[in-house]
Write a protein that holds these residues in place. Structure first.
Motif, PDB file in Angstrom:
ATOM      1  N   TYR A   1      34.861  28.077  34.050  1.00  0.00           N
ATOM      2  CA  TYR A   1      36.270  28.331  34.331  1.00  0.00           C
ATOM      3  C   TYR A   1      36.669  27.814  35.705  1.00  0.00           C
ATOM      4  CZ  TYR A   1      36.804  30.961  30.084  1.00  0.00           C
ATOM      5  OH  TYR A   1      36.878  31.300  28.758  1.00  0.00           O
ATOM      6  N   ASP A   2      35.809  27.985  36.700  1.00  0.00           N
ATOM      7  CA  ASP A   2      36.127  27.487  38.032  1.00  0.00           C
ATOM      8  C   ASP A   2      36.210  25.968  38.053  1.00  0.00           C
ATOM      9  OD1 ASP A   2      36.268  29.992  39.028  1.00  0.00           O
ATOM     10  OD2 ASP A   2      34.366  29.963  40.096  1.00  0.00           O
TER      11      ASP A   2
ATOM     12  N   ASP B   1      42.212  31.870  33.159  1.00  0.00           N
ATOM     13  CA  ASP B   1      42.398  33.050  32.320  1.00  0.00           C
ATOM     14  C   ASP B   1      42.348  34.270  33.225  1.00  0.00           C
ATOM     15  OD1 ASP B   1      42.318  35.152  30.536  1.00  0.00           O
ATOM     16  OD2 ASP B   1      41.035  34.115  29.102  1.00  0.00           O
TER      17      ASP B   1
ATOM     18  N   ARG C   1      33.248  35.955  29.505  1.00  0.00           N
ATOM     19  CA  ARG C   1      33.082  36.893  30.619  1.00  0.00           C
ATOM     20  C   ARG C   1      31.821  36.582  31.422  1.00  0.00           C
ATOM     21  NH1 ARG C   1      34.294  42.638  27.554  1.00  0.00           N
ATOM     22  NH2 ARG C   1      36.573  42.631  27.737  1.00  0.00           N
TER      23      ARG C   1
ATOM     24  N   GLN D   1      32.334  37.473  42.144  1.00  0.00           N
ATOM     25  CA  GLN D   1      31.565  36.420  41.479  1.00  0.00           C
ATOM     26  C   GLN D   1      30.249  36.216  42.226  1.00  0.00           C
ATOM     27  OE1 GLN D   1      34.938  33.438  41.357  1.00  0.00           O
ATOM     28  NE2 GLN D   1      33.953  32.958  39.409  1.00  0.00           N
TER      29      GLN D   1
ATOM     30  N   LEU E   1      40.064  37.321  32.728  1.00  0.00           N
ATOM     31  CA  LEU E   1      38.620  37.210  32.916  1.00  0.00           C
ATOM     32  C   LEU E   1      38.202  37.266  34.375  1.00  0.00           C
ATOM     33  CD1 LEU E   1      37.717  34.386  30.369  1.00  0.00           C
ATOM     34  CD2 LEU E   1      37.261  36.823  30.155  1.00  0.00           C
ATOM     35  N   VAL E   2      39.147  37.430  35.287  1.00  0.00           N
ATOM     36  CA  VAL E   2      38.815  37.406  36.706  1.00  0.00           C
ATOM     37  C   VAL E   2      37.974  38.630  37.059  1.00  0.00           C
ATOM     38  CG1 VAL E   2      39.708  37.388  39.048  1.00  0.00           C
ATOM     39  CG2 VAL E   2      40.923  36.169  37.244  1.00  0.00           C
TER      40      VAL E   2
ATOM     41  N   GLU F   1      44.201  30.196  38.105  1.00  0.00           N
ATOM     42  CA  GLU F   1      43.266  30.851  37.205  1.00  0.00           C
ATOM     43  C   GLU F   1      43.467  30.349  35.781  1.00  0.00           C
ATOM     44  OE1 GLU F   1      40.786  32.577  37.807  1.00  0.00           O
ATOM     45  OE2 GLU F   1      41.081  33.154  39.899  1.00  0.00           O
TER      46      GLU F   1
ATOM     47  N   GLU G   1      30.272  33.672  31.653  1.00  0.00           N
ATOM     48  CA  GLU G   1      30.477  32.404  32.354  1.00  0.00           C
ATOM     49  C   GLU G   1      31.365  32.598  33.577  1.00  0.00           C
ATOM     50  OE1 GLU G   1      29.700  28.626  33.177  1.00  0.00           O
ATOM     51  OE2 GLU G   1      28.971  29.478  31.290  1.00  0.00           O
ATOM     52  N   ARG G   2      32.348  33.466  33.458  1.00  0.00           N
ATOM     53  CA  ARG G   2      33.293  33.698  34.557  1.00  0.00           C
ATOM     54  C   ARG G   2      32.649  34.453  35.714  1.00  0.00           C
ATOM     55  NH1 ARG G   2      36.067  32.993  37.992  1.00  0.00           N
ATOM     56  NH2 ARG G   2      38.324  33.053  38.212  1.00  0.00           N
TER      57      ARG G   2
END
Length: 209
Positions: A158-159, A170, A148, A178, A173-174, A168, A150-151
């Motif tokens: 993730y990006d 995951d 979470r 951001q 976790l969006v 995406e 890191e996202r």
């Protein structure tokens, strides 16, 4: 750290051709993550470009946000003010949502000692005092907290996996928003060198005994 050492790090990063934090081939950020997890005994590290970014990530990683209340052990005025800006209220001292350690050239060699008694789910290490610009890290053993946090970063782990596919990795976790919290490889390289040098005298003296 001597000026020669700083120049060496900068030359290494610049000649690598990887000076942007969104490059998949960057080696400086993963290297600093490995050093911090080794020194603190935590499984995961999230690198950020400011102390406030790390505080935000430590809370967001636990699903804490606007309207929530947390406990913190002796937060300073700046921390309390930033959490208030996030809409998070501080009440009580335990169990703490995160532990906070601020490093300087004088105490950087004691990172292991300073973090040994940290028990909160997230450990925030403020690296700004080392003198290479705003920088911080969130250390944790909680895989979900790490994911979470890191996202929360634009062009975080993730990006980088999906930036070319527009998919995406995951969807759970969006985040709603951001933030540009990703640390520069240049700063990461200098911080890693400073921490490595700071640990050497302690290692040498313990070996002499």
């Amino acid at each position: 750290m001597e000026l020669f050492d700083t120049a060496t790090v900068l030359a290494r990063v610049l000649t690598s051709g990887v000076v942007m934090s969104i490059e998949k081939s960057d080696r400086e950020l993963p290297a600093l993550e490995r050093l911090l997890t080794k020194r603190t005994g935590r499984a995961k590290a999230v690198l950020l470009n400011s102390r406030t970014g790390a505080l935000h990530a430590a809370l967001a990683g636990q699903g804490i946000g606007h309207g929530d209340t947390v406990a913190l052990a002796g937060p300073d005025e700046a921390t309390t003010a930033f959490l208030a800006w996030l809409g998070v209220t501080v009440e009580g001292q335990a169990p703490a949502a995160f532990d906070l350690v601020s490093l300087t050239p004088e105490n950087a060699g004691r990172l292991d000692e300073l973090t040994a008694e940290a028990t909160a789910p997230a450990l925030v290490v403020d690296l700004s005092g080392l003198g290479f610009g705003p920088a911080a890290a969130v250390l944790t053993d909680d895989e979900r907290l790490w994911a979470r946090a890191e996202r929360l970063k634009i062009f975080g782990a993730y990006d980088l996996r999906t930036m070319w596919t527009q998919q995406e990795a995951d969807e759970d976790l969006v985040p709603g928003v951001q933030f540009n919290y990703r640390l520069s490889p240049l700063v990461a390289g200098c911080v890693r060198m400073a921490l490595t040098h700071a640990a050497r005298p302690a290692a040498a003296s313990s070996g002499a005994r």
